[in-house]
Each structure stands twice: as structure tokens, then as C-alpha cells.
Motif scaffolding. Structure first.
Motif, PDB file in Angstrom:
ATOM      1  N   GLU A 127       0.821  -1.211   0.000  1.00 21.05           N
ATOM      2  CA  GLU A 127       0.000   0.000   0.000  1.00 21.05           C
ATOM      3  C   GLU A 127       0.855   1.262   0.000  1.00 21.05           C
ATOM      4  N   ALA A 128       2.054   1.154   0.556  1.00 26.95           N
ATOM      5  CA  ALA A 128       2.939   2.311   0.615  1.00 26.95           C
ATOM      6  C   ALA A 128       3.651   2.542  -0.719  1.00 26.95           C
ATOM      7  N   GLY A 129       3.440   1.643  -1.672  1.00 24.55           N
ATOM      8  CA  GLY A 129       4.051   1.836  -2.980  1.00 24.55           C
ATOM      9  C   GLY A 129       5.240   0.938  -3.222  1.00 24.55           C
ATOM     10  N   GLY A 130       5.533   0.051  -2.314  1.00 21.15           N
ATOM     11  CA  GLY A 130       6.679  -0.838  -2.459  1.00 21.15           C
ATOM     12  C   GLY A 130       6.438  -1.986  -3.417  1.00 21.15           C
ATOM     13  N   GLN A 131       5.169  -2.300  -3.707  1.00 22.52           N
ATOM     14  CA  GLN A 131       4.810  -3.421  -4.578  1.00 22.52           C
ATOM     15  C   GLN A 131       5.556  -4.685  -4.189  1.00 22.52           C
ATOM     16  N   ALA A 132       5.266  -5.210  -3.023  1.00 26.72           N
ATOM     17  CA  ALA A 132       5.897  -6.436  -2.533  1.00 26.72           C
ATOM     18  C   ALA A 132       5.543  -7.598  -3.441  1.00 26.72           C
ATOM     19  N   ALA A 133       6.493  -8.467  -3.650  1.00 30.30           N
ATOM     20  CA  ALA A 133       6.277  -9.640  -4.486  1.00 30.30           C
ATOM     21  C   ALA A 133       5.255 -10.552  -3.817  1.00 30.30           C
ATOM     22  N   GLY A 134       4.320 -11.051  -4.604  1.00 30.11           N
ATOM     23  CA  GLY A 134       3.329 -11.960  -4.066  1.00 30.11           C
ATOM     24  C   GLY A 134       2.074 -11.276  -3.563  1.00 30.11           C
ATOM     25  N   GLY A 135       2.005  -9.972  -3.681  1.00 31.36           N
ATOM     26  CA  GLY A 135       0.816  -9.246  -3.256  1.00 31.36           C
ATOM     27  C   GLY A 135       0.554  -9.405  -1.773  1.00 31.36           C
ATOM     28  N   GLY A 136      -0.597  -9.958  -1.433  1.00 29.24           N
ATOM     29  CA  GLY A 136      -0.981 -10.156  -0.042  1.00 29.24           C
ATOM     30  C   GLY A 136      -0.447 -11.455   0.534  1.00 29.24           C
ATOM     31  N   ARG A 137       0.243 -12.230  -0.269  1.00 27.03           N
ATOM     32  CA  ARG A 137       0.791 -13.525   0.139  1.00 27.03           C
ATOM     33  C   ARG A 137      -0.272 -14.408   0.786  1.00 27.03           C
ATOM     34  N   PRO A 138      -1.161 -14.953  -0.040  1.00 24.81           N
ATOM     35  CA  PRO A 138      -2.225 -15.799   0.513  1.00 24.81           C
ATOM     36  C   PRO A 138      -1.679 -17.067   1.178  1.00 24.81           C
ATOM     37  N   VAL A 139      -0.473 -17.457   0.820  1.00 22.84           N
ATOM     38  CA  VAL A 139       0.139 -18.634   1.450  1.00 22.84           C
ATOM     39  C   VAL A 139       0.384 -18.370   2.933  1.00 22.84           C
ATOM     40  N   LEU A 140       0.739 -17.150   3.289  1.00 18.99           N
ATOM     41  CA  LEU A 140       0.944 -16.813   4.697  1.00 18.99           C
ATOM     42  C   LEU A 140      -0.359 -16.871   5.470  1.00 18.99           C
ATOM     43  N   LEU A 141      -1.432 -16.412   4.839  1.00 19.34           N
ATOM     44  CA  LEU A 141      -2.734 -16.459   5.503  1.00 19.34           C
ATOM     45  C   LEU A 141      -3.180 -17.913   5.693  1.00 19.34           C
ATOM     46  N   ALA A 142      -2.975 -18.729   4.681  1.00 16.52           N
ATOM     47  CA  ALA A 142      -3.338 -20.147   4.788  1.00 16.52           C
ATOM     48  C   ALA A 142      -2.493 -20.848   5.851  1.00 16.52           C
ATOM     49  N   GLY A 143      -1.219 -20.506   5.908  1.00 19.55           N
ATOM     50  CA  GLY A 143      -0.351 -21.092   6.933  1.00 19.55           C
ATOM     51  C   GLY A 143      -0.761 -20.682   8.332  1.00 19.55           C
ATOM     52  N   ALA A 144      -1.144 -19.424   8.487  1.00 15.92           N
ATOM     53  CA  ALA A 144      -1.601 -18.949   9.796  1.00 15.92           C
ATOM     54  C   ALA A 144      -2.878 -19.672  10.211  1.00 15.92           C
ATOM     55  N   TYR A 145      -3.809 -19.805   9.268  1.00 23.25           N
ATOM     56  CA  TYR A 145      -5.050 -20.524   9.580  1.00 23.25           C
ATOM     57  C   TYR A 145      -4.754 -21.979   9.935  1.00 23.25           C
ATOM     58  N   ALA A 146      -3.822 -22.603   9.241  1.00 20.60           N
ATOM     59  CA  ALA A 146      -3.460 -23.994   9.537  1.00 20.60           C
ATOM     60  C   ALA A 146      -2.864 -24.110  10.943  1.00 20.60           C
ATOM     61  N   CYS A 147      -2.012 -23.167  11.309  1.00 22.05           N
ATOM     62  CA  CYS A 147      -1.421 -23.176  12.652  1.00 22.05           C
ATOM     63  C   CYS A 147      -2.487 -23.015  13.725  1.00 22.05           C
ATOM     64  N   PHE A 148      -3.411 -22.087  13.514  1.00 21.59           N
ATOM     65  CA  PHE A 148      -4.457 -21.861  14.503  1.00 21.59           C
ATOM     66  C   PHE A 148      -5.415 -23.051  14.574  1.00 21.59           C
ATOM     67  N   ALA A 149      -5.672 -23.694  13.435  1.00 19.96           N
ATOM     68  CA  ALA A 149      -6.529 -24.879  13.434  1.00 19.96           C
ATOM     69  C   ALA A 149      -5.865 -26.021  14.196  1.00 19.96           C
ATOM     70  N   LEU A 150      -4.554 -26.167  14.037  1.00 16.88           N
ATOM     71  CA  LEU A 150      -3.826 -27.200  14.774  1.00 16.88           C
ATOM     72  C   LEU A 150      -3.900 -26.945  16.271  1.00 16.88           C
ATOM     73  N   CYS A 151      -3.757 -25.690  16.679  1.00 17.38           N
ATOM     74  CA  CYS A 151      -3.871 -25.348  18.105  1.00 17.38           C
ATOM     75  C   CYS A 151      -5.272 -25.644  18.622  1.00 17.38           C
ATOM     76  N   ALA A 152      -6.280 -25.302  17.834  1.00 18.25           N
ATOM     77  CA  ALA A 152      -7.655 -25.564  18.248  1.00 18.25           C
ATOM     78  C   ALA A 152      -7.905 -27.067  18.379  1.00 18.25           C
ATOM     79  N   CYS A 153      -7.347 -27.846  17.456  1.00 18.53           N
ATOM     80  CA  CYS A 153      -7.497 -29.301  17.543  1.00 18.53           C
ATOM     81  C   CYS A 153      -6.831 -29.853  18.798  1.00 18.53           C
ATOM     82  N   ALA A 154      -5.679 -29.339  19.156  1.00 20.73           N
ATOM     83  CA  ALA A 154      -4.993 -29.798  20.362  1.00 20.73           C
ATOM     84  C   ALA A 154      -5.800 -29.460  21.613  1.00 20.73           C
ATOM     85  N   VAL A 155      -6.401 -28.278  21.635  1.00 23.35           N
ATOM     86  CA  VAL A 155      -7.212 -27.876  22.788  1.00 23.35           C
ATOM     87  C   VAL A 155      -8.462 -28.745  22.894  1.00 23.35           C
TER      88      VAL A 155
END
Length: 82
Positions: free
Chosen positions: A44-72
Motif C-alpha cells: 500500500e505504501a508503494g513498495g509493490q511487494a512480491a506476491g501481493g498479499g501472500r495468501p500462502v501466509l494467511l493459509a499457513g496462519a489458519y493452519a497453525c491456529f486450526a492445529l492449536c484448536a485441535c490440540a485444545v
């Protein structure tokens, strides 16, 4: 009264290991979310980061949180089991 020290030590060791693993996985999820936010803000600041919003990071975060929820939930099932 006789205490089975070996069983007590095994239970304590496994509990400690699982606790450390769940905390580490949760921290990885937080790290993935923060890196995604950093990539979005630099784009947004004009840097044009490679990968845009990096949906892989969002999917990885959701996977981590799902694993924690499963353990609980598994822990709660173990506690509530007759």
C-alpha cells in the motif's frame, strides 16, 4: 501409598512437550499473520511487494491456529472422557 514415579515423570514430560509444541505453532501463526500484514502495508505504501498479499501466509496462519484448536479440543475430550 505407592507413587509410580516413572509414570509421573512420563506424564510431566509429555505435558511439557505438548505445551511447548502448541505454543510454538501458535507463535508461527502469529508470525505468519504479521508478515502478511507487513507485506500488505508495504504494498500500500508503494513498495509493490512480491506476491501481493501472500495468501500462502494467511493459509499457513489458519493452519497453525486450526492445529492449536485441535490440540485444545483433544485435551478437553481427554478430560471429559468417562
Amino acid at each position: 501409598m505407592h507413587i509410580k514415579w516413572n509414570a509421573l515423570a512420563q506424564t510431566a514430560g509429555i505435558s511439557f512437550g505438548v505445551t511447548v509444541a502448541v505454543v510454538a505453532v501458535f507463535a508461527l501463526g502469529i508470525l505468519a499473520l504479521s508478515r502478511r500484514e507487513a507485506a500488505l502495508s508495504s504494498r500500500e505504501a508503494g513498495g509493490q511487494a512480491a506476491g501481493g498479499g501472500r495468501p500462502v501466509l494467511l493459509a499457513g496462519a489458519y493452519a497453525c491456529f486450526a492445529l492449536c484448536a485441535c490440540a485444545v479440543v483433544y485435551g478437553l475430550v481427554l478430560i471429559a472422557a468417562p
